[in-house]
Scaffold this motif. Structure first.
Motif, PDB file in Angstrom:
ATOM      1  N   THR A  12     -11.315   6.424 -28.803  1.00 31.74           N
ATOM      2  CA  THR A  12     -12.539   6.384 -29.621  1.00 31.74           C
ATOM      3  C   THR A  12     -13.674   5.732 -28.834  1.00 31.74           C
ATOM      4  O   THR A  12     -13.434   4.874 -27.979  1.00 31.74           O
ATOM      5  CB  THR A  12     -12.328   5.559 -30.906  1.00 31.74           C
ATOM      6  OG1 THR A  12     -11.891   4.250 -30.517  1.00 31.74           O
ATOM      7  CG2 THR A  12     -11.309   6.202 -31.820  1.00 31.74           C
ATOM      8  N   ILE A  13     -14.880   6.166 -29.157  1.00 26.42           N
ATOM      9  CA  ILE A  13     -16.076   5.583 -28.520  1.00 26.42           C
ATOM     10  C   ILE A  13     -16.994   5.079 -29.617  1.00 26.42           C
ATOM     11  O   ILE A  13     -17.300   5.807 -30.569  1.00 26.42           O
ATOM     12  CB  ILE A  13     -16.840   6.640 -27.699  1.00 26.42           C
ATOM     13  CG1 ILE A  13     -15.938   7.283 -26.651  1.00 26.42           C
ATOM     14  CG2 ILE A  13     -18.065   6.019 -27.027  1.00 26.42           C
ATOM     15  CD1 ILE A  13     -16.578   8.481 -25.964  1.00 26.42           C
ATOM     16  N   THR A  14     -17.431   3.846 -29.472  1.00 21.25           N
ATOM     17  CA  THR A  14     -18.375   3.265 -30.428  1.00 21.25           C
ATOM     18  C   THR A  14     -19.552   2.687 -29.660  1.00 21.25           C
ATOM     19  O   THR A  14     -19.353   2.001 -28.646  1.00 21.25           O
ATOM     20  CB  THR A  14     -17.713   2.122 -31.236  1.00 21.25           C
ATOM     21  OG1 THR A  14     -16.510   2.619 -31.816  1.00 21.25           O
ATOM     22  CG2 THR A  14     -18.648   1.602 -32.319  1.00 21.25           C
ATOM     23  N   ILE A  15     -20.749   2.973 -30.129  1.00 21.33           N
ATOM     24  CA  ILE A  15     -21.937   2.333 -29.542  1.00 21.33           C
ATOM     25  C   ILE A  15     -22.440   1.277 -30.528  1.00 21.33           C
ATOM     26  O   ILE A  15     -22.581   1.552 -31.726  1.00 21.33           O
ATOM     27  CB  ILE A  15     -23.043   3.368 -29.263  1.00 21.33           C
ATOM     28  CG1 ILE A  15     -22.577   4.342 -28.168  1.00 21.33           C
ATOM     29  CG2 ILE A  15     -24.340   2.678 -28.821  1.00 21.33           C
ATOM     30  CD1 ILE A  15     -23.606   5.392 -27.792  1.00 21.33           C
ATOM     31  N   LEU A  49     -19.066  -0.821 -21.619  1.00 19.87           N
ATOM     32  CA  LEU A  49     -20.272  -0.845 -20.792  1.00 19.87           C
ATOM     33  C   LEU A  49     -21.333  -1.578 -21.590  1.00 19.87           C
ATOM     34  O   LEU A  49     -21.543  -1.287 -22.772  1.00 19.87           O
ATOM     35  CB  LEU A  49     -20.745   0.581 -20.481  1.00 19.87           C
ATOM     36  CG  LEU A  49     -19.783   1.478 -19.687  1.00 19.87           C
ATOM     37  CD1 LEU A  49     -20.385   2.875 -19.522  1.00 19.87           C
ATOM     38  CD2 LEU A  49     -19.444   0.876 -18.331  1.00 19.87           C
ATOM     39  N   HIS A  50     -22.000  -2.519 -20.956  1.00 17.57           N
ATOM     40  CA  HIS A  50     -22.986  -3.337 -21.663  1.00 17.57           C
ATOM     41  C   HIS A  50     -24.351  -3.165 -21.009  1.00 17.57           C
ATOM     42  O   HIS A  50     -24.520  -3.458 -19.819  1.00 17.57           O
ATOM     43  CB  HIS A  50     -22.544  -4.803 -21.635  1.00 17.57           C
ATOM     44  CG  HIS A  50     -21.223  -5.004 -22.316  1.00 17.57           C
ATOM     45  ND1 HIS A  50     -21.094  -5.049 -23.687  1.00 17.57           N
ATOM     46  CD2 HIS A  50     -19.970  -5.103 -21.800  1.00 17.57           C
ATOM     47  CE1 HIS A  50     -19.812  -5.197 -24.004  1.00 17.57           C
ATOM     48  NE2 HIS A  50     -19.113  -5.228 -22.878  1.00 17.57           N
ATOM     49  N   GLY A  51     -25.292  -2.660 -21.808  1.00 14.05           N
ATOM     50  CA  GLY A  51     -26.627  -2.408 -21.280  1.00 14.05           C
ATOM     51  C   GLY A  51     -27.702  -3.164 -22.026  1.00 14.05           C
ATOM     52  O   GLY A  51     -27.429  -3.853 -23.022  1.00 14.05           O
ATOM     53  N   SER A  52     -28.928  -3.012 -21.560  1.00 13.64           N
ATOM     54  CA  SER A  52     -30.045  -3.733 -22.172  1.00 13.64           C
ATOM     55  C   SER A  52     -30.369  -3.195 -23.569  1.00 13.64           C
ATOM     56  O   SER A  52     -30.921  -3.909 -24.404  1.00 13.64           O
ATOM     57  CB  SER A  52     -31.280  -3.611 -21.275  1.00 13.64           C
ATOM     58  OG  SER A  52     -31.540  -2.237 -20.994  1.00 13.64           O
ATOM     59  N   ASP A  53     -30.008  -1.947 -23.848  1.00 12.67           N
ATOM     60  CA  ASP A  53     -30.340  -1.356 -25.158  1.00 12.67           C
ATOM     61  C   ASP A  53     -29.147  -1.232 -26.092  1.00 12.67           C
ATOM     62  O   ASP A  53     -29.339  -1.105 -27.313  1.00 12.67           O
ATOM     63  CB  ASP A  53     -30.943   0.048 -24.958  1.00 12.67           C
ATOM     64  CG  ASP A  53     -32.292  -0.008 -24.252  1.00 12.67           C
ATOM     65  OD1 ASP A  53     -32.817  -1.138 -24.078  1.00 12.67           O
ATOM     66  OD2 ASP A  53     -32.803   1.045 -23.858  1.00 12.67           O
ATOM     67  N   ALA A 110     -19.674  -4.015 -16.863  1.00 13.85           N
ATOM     68  CA  ALA A 110     -18.592  -3.117 -17.299  1.00 13.85           C
ATOM     69  C   ALA A 110     -17.299  -3.912 -17.312  1.00 13.85           C
ATOM     70  O   ALA A 110     -17.130  -4.850 -16.529  1.00 13.85           O
ATOM     71  CB  ALA A 110     -18.470  -1.936 -16.333  1.00 13.85           C
ATOM     72  N   ARG A 111     -16.429  -3.532 -18.224  1.00 11.80           N
ATOM     73  CA  ARG A 111     -15.089  -4.144 -18.243  1.00 11.80           C
ATOM     74  C   ARG A 111     -14.076  -3.035 -18.424  1.00 11.80           C
ATOM     75  O   ARG A 111     -14.271  -2.168 -19.277  1.00 11.80           O
ATOM     76  CB  ARG A 111     -14.934  -5.121 -19.406  1.00 11.80           C
ATOM     77  CG  ARG A 111     -15.929  -6.246 -19.412  1.00 11.80           C
ATOM     78  CD  ARG A 111     -15.602  -7.192 -20.561  1.00 11.80           C
ATOM     79  NE  ARG A 111     -16.823  -7.823 -21.041  1.00 11.80           N
ATOM     80  CZ  ARG A 111     -16.907  -8.534 -22.153  1.00 11.80           C
ATOM     81  NH1 ARG A 111     -15.865  -8.669 -22.929  1.00 11.80           N
ATOM     82  NH2 ARG A 111     -18.040  -9.085 -22.500  1.00 11.80           N
ATOM     83  N   GLY A 137     -29.399   7.548 -20.780  1.00 11.69           N
ATOM     84  CA  GLY A 137     -30.094   6.264 -20.874  1.00 11.69           C
ATOM     85  C   GLY A 137     -29.908   5.568 -22.213  1.00 11.69           C
ATOM     86  O   GLY A 137     -30.655   4.637 -22.543  1.00 11.69           O
ATOM     87  N   GLN A 138     -28.906   5.986 -22.978  1.00  8.68           N
ATOM     88  CA  GLN A 138     -28.751   5.407 -24.316  1.00  8.68           C
ATOM     89  C   GLN A 138     -28.383   3.929 -24.299  1.00  8.68           C
ATOM     90  O   GLN A 138     -28.593   3.227 -25.280  1.00  8.68           O
ATOM     91  CB  GLN A 138     -27.685   6.176 -25.104  1.00  8.68           C
ATOM     92  CG  GLN A 138     -28.065   7.598 -25.443  1.00  8.68           C
ATOM     93  CD  GLN A 138     -27.055   8.229 -26.386  1.00  8.68           C
ATOM     94  OE1 GLN A 138     -26.639   7.623 -27.354  1.00  8.68           O
ATOM     95  NE2 GLN A 138     -26.659   9.458 -26.087  1.00  8.68           N
ATOM     96  N   LEU A 139     -27.822   3.466 -23.184  1.00  6.69           N
ATOM     97  CA  LEU A 139     -27.429   2.050 -23.110  1.00  6.69           C
ATOM     98  C   LEU A 139     -28.514   1.204 -22.448  1.00  6.69           C
ATOM     99  O   LEU A 139     -28.384  -0.007 -22.361  1.00  6.69           O
ATOM    100  CB  LEU A 139     -26.109   1.900 -22.348  1.00  6.69           C
ATOM    101  CG  LEU A 139     -24.934   2.759 -22.844  1.00  6.69           C
ATOM    102  CD1 LEU A 139     -23.694   2.490 -22.013  1.00  6.69           C
ATOM    103  CD2 LEU A 139     -24.658   2.497 -24.328  1.00  6.69           C
ATOM    104  N   GLY A 140     -29.582   1.850 -21.959  1.00  3.78           N
ATOM    105  CA  GLY A 140     -30.612   1.122 -21.202  1.00  3.78           C
ATOM    106  C   GLY A 140     -30.095   0.816 -19.806  1.00  3.78           C
ATOM    107  O   GLY A 140     -29.292   1.561 -19.250  1.00  3.78           O
TER     108      GLY A 140
END
Ligand code: NDP
Length: 335
Positions: free
Chosen positions: A261-264, A241-245, A145-146, A137-140
């Motif tokens: 690479t992954i960046t939040i 991925l684009h979430g509420s959080d 998604a793209r 749930g880290q992205l809310g």
């Protein structure tokens, strides 16, 4: 396990022979439709036998086959494997029609044989990390998604994929299936509706597409944008991925290599997520082998291959008919 290779292919040569052997597999035999090519392939890779038909292949004592011929051949070859009681790791797209692919998955299930679809991206450490981030749930609530998966098809692969429609050529059956499987793996759902456009930029022959873009609508409300291509030597690949959080940016992760690479990004601040490096194909074969020995079924089983094909077929239909298409998964969504 004792393996037979059906197809003297590039993917077998570049990745799968090593991945099978890394899992203690013994490759007894390769089948090629061309005797000279088959013999050379066997010699080059230390495979003791080369045969030119399925009957000869199944005279060898095999536990499993890996099918990596051109796409129109997968169905008959898988059915022959089932008739001979061996487990099957099959390349994507499983077949050219939903009906054929469904029959393949069903035949393996009925026979109590393991079937896996070689959707390697599920086995990337990056993709598994992203999935965990989503599940935590880290992205809310995820809204969008793209997926950027437009590449330059290397010259040594510019054969049937771009010039022989009978093989299931074109970028959609080749790459859209991977994008469908990837988003299903990360989001835990498949798109209900697809609106797509395809284009020919001159690499593929007449009546075939070498570029595609799609808008996918998921049951949860997520909207995804996907881009597949064969003609872009300079494009980066990745997914967002684009979430509420928070938003997640994964670069260089739509690839065969264990990299990326992954960046939040949250409130304008970027956090890089460390990931391990693990050979995708080795892990996939490892899961398949484990299932053959009585372990859990593979993440990407036969039905997952049916579902990814369903999305690709909806993409082609949408583009051809200039309409939004409800994806027909047959019975595969309930498996
Ligand atoms: P290739 O073109 O390398 O091989 C496909 C078939 O082409 C082979 O079975 C072989 O037939 C024939 N062939 C090979 N070399 C020659 C040659 N020099 N002249 C004429 N025919 C030849 O295909 P790929 O390895 O790229 O793809 C095979 C399958 O694997 C496809 O289904 C593809 O979608 C899938 N794939 C999956 C990937 C993944 O990451 N999961 C990545 C790449 C491909 P024969 O066996 O009769 O000798």
């Amino acid at each position: 396990m004792r393996w037979g290779l059906i197809g003297a292919s590039t993917i077998a040569k570049e990745w799968m022979i090593d991945a099978i052997r890394a899992n203690d597999g013994v490759i007894s035999c390769v089948m090629s439709s061309d005797e000279t090519r088959g013999k050379k392939f066997a010699d080059d890779h230390g495979i003791p036998h080369a045969v030119t038909d399925l009957e000869a292949l199944f005279t060898h004592d095999l536990d499993a086959v890996y099918i990596s011929t051109t796409n129109e051949k997968h169905y008959d070859q898988l059915m022959a494997a089932v008739a001979n009681g061996v487990h099957v790791l099959c390349e994507k797209p499983l077949a050219l029609t939903l009906d054929a692919a469904s029959k393949m998955a069903q035949a393996c299930e009925n026979a109590g044989l393991v079937m896996a679809t070689n959707h390697h991206l599920r086995h990337a450490a990056t993709h598994r990390a992203i999935r965990q981030i989503v599940q935590d749930g880290q992205l809310g609530d995820i809204h969008a998604a793209r997926v950027f998966h437009a590449v330059y098809l290397p010259p040594h692969l510019q054969g049937w994929r771009i010039n022989n429609p009978d093989t299931g050529a074109g970028v959609v059956l080749d790459i859209t299936v991977h994008n469908a499987d990837t988003l299903a793996f990360l989001l835990g759902e498949y798109p209900e509706k697809v609106t797509a456009r395809t284009h020919n930029h001159g690499m593929a022959g007449a009546s075939m597409e070498d570029a595609a873009m799609g808008i996918w609508e998921f049951p949860s409300g997520v909207m995804a944008y996907t881009h597949e291509g064969f003609t872009l030597p300079h494009a980066k690949n990745g997914l967002e991925l684009h979430g509420s959080d928070a938003s997640l940016y994964a670069e260089d992760v739509m690839t065969q290599q264990p990299k990326g690479t992954i960046t939040i990004r949250r409130n304008g601040e970027d956090t890089v997520i460390p990931t391990a490096s693990e050979n995708l194909y080795e892990r996939g074969v490892g899961q398949f082998v484990s299932a053959c020995k009585g372990g859990d079924k593979p993440d990407a089983d036969g039905w997952a291959g049916v579902r990814s094909l369903a999305v690709a077929l909806a993409t082609l239909t949408s583009a051809e008919n200039d309409e939004t298409v409800s994806v027909d998964y047959g019975k595969s969504l309930n498996q």
